[in-house]
Design a protein around this motif. Sequence first.
Motif, PDB file in Angstrom:
ATOM      1  N   HIS A  54       0.857  -0.826  -0.029  1.00  0.00           N
ATOM      2  CA  HIS A  54       0.029   0.015   0.159  1.00  0.00           C
ATOM      3  C   HIS A  54       1.211   1.439  -0.058  1.00  0.00           C
ATOM      4  O   HIS A  54       0.867   2.243  -0.078  1.00  0.00           O
ATOM      5  N   PHE A  59      -3.309   6.590   1.630  1.00  0.00           N
ATOM      6  CA  PHE A  59      -3.452   6.790   3.751  1.00  0.00           C
ATOM      7  C   PHE A  59      -1.836   6.112   4.047  1.00  0.00           C
ATOM      8  O   PHE A  59      -2.086   5.683   5.885  1.00  0.00           O
ATOM      9  N   ASN A 114      -9.905  -0.152  11.523  1.00  0.00           N
ATOM     10  CA  ASN A 114     -10.999  -1.079  11.979  1.00  0.00           C
ATOM     11  C   ASN A 114     -11.174  -2.591  11.964  1.00  0.00           C
ATOM     12  O   ASN A 114     -11.672  -3.104  12.043  1.00  0.00           O
TER      13      ASN A 114
HETATM   14  P1  CMP Z   1      -6.417  -3.669   6.336  1.00  0.00           P
HETATM   15  O1  CMP Z   1      -7.420  -5.188   6.162  1.00  0.00           O
HETATM   16  O2  CMP Z   1      -5.416  -3.766   7.966  1.00  0.00           O
HETATM   17  O3  CMP Z   1      -5.635  -3.385   5.040  1.00  0.00           O
HETATM   18  C1  CMP Z   1      -5.047  -1.786   4.829  1.00  0.00           C
HETATM   19  C2  CMP Z   1      -5.705  -0.816   5.402  1.00  0.00           C
HETATM   20  O4  CMP Z   1      -5.884   0.197   5.421  1.00  0.00           O
HETATM   21  C3  CMP Z   1      -7.176  -0.770   6.309  1.00  0.00           C
HETATM   22  O5  CMP Z   1      -7.506  -2.172   6.782  1.00  0.00           O
HETATM   23  C4  CMP Z   1      -7.640  -0.152   6.591  1.00  0.00           C
HETATM   24  O6  CMP Z   1      -7.681  -0.613   7.738  1.00  0.00           O
HETATM   25  C5  CMP Z   1      -6.736   1.021   5.738  1.00  0.00           C
HETATM   26  N1  CMP Z   1      -7.327   1.845   5.284  1.00  0.00           N
HETATM   27  C6  CMP Z   1      -7.358   2.911   6.241  1.00  0.00           C
HETATM   28  N2  CMP Z   1      -7.816   3.922   4.704  1.00  0.00           N
HETATM   29  C7  CMP Z   1      -8.392   3.711   3.621  1.00  0.00           C
HETATM   30  C8  CMP Z   1      -9.151   3.623   2.751  1.00  0.00           C
HETATM   31  N3  CMP Z   1      -9.278   4.487   1.983  1.00  0.00           N
HETATM   32  N4  CMP Z   1      -9.456   2.831   1.269  1.00  0.00           N
HETATM   33  C9  CMP Z   1      -8.777   0.689   2.063  1.00  0.00           C
HETATM   34  N5  CMP Z   1      -7.464   1.035   3.226  1.00  0.00           N
HETATM   35  C10 CMP Z   1      -7.599   2.185   4.047  1.00  0.00           C
END
Ligand code: CMP
Length: 140
Positions: A54, A59, A114
């Motif tokens: 990512h 983010f 989350n």
């Molecule tokens: P996770 O499954 O841990 O993988 C990447 C994380 O980025 C995701 O959960 C979210 O908690 C976090 N995140 C924050 N902002 C965004 C966004 N706009 N879209 C997707 N993931 C996000």
Amino acid sequence: MAVTRTFSIIKPDATRRNLTGAITKMLEDAGLRVVASRRIHMSRDQAEGFYAVHKERPFFNDLCTFMTSGPVVVQVLEGEDAVKRNREVMGATNPADAAEGTIRKSYAESIEANSVHGSDSDENAKIEIDFFFEPDEIVG
Ligand code: CMP
């Protein structure tokens, strides 16, 4: 259906609210078995390495800051079609879209905070498990 493994993180927003047991119970009630578990405080290097996929996303910086803001619990979960089963019980990434009865609907504070992470494929599950665990730490 084959018994497989997936990787899970109980995130800092959840450990802060003492939800490790409640979330683990939801995972177990969904048919998943915790075959490895460790509570850690992720370093910045670990967070950036784990979420490297990512790194171009807007983010990314905030995500790494959040994931290092408090303890997390890294886990290996085992069960029939574990990746899919875990994603079902976690619910949608954004809690606003998560179905009733899922972990994120029950506990997530926001799309960033989350409460849980889960691998999105068997291939990534193996990579993510290997990132945090040695083979002899996984006891099925
Ligand atoms: P996770 O499954 O841990 O993988 C990447 C994380 O980025 C995701 O959960 C979210 O908690 C976090 N995140 C924050 N902002 C965004 C966004 N706009 N879209 C997707 N993931 C996000």
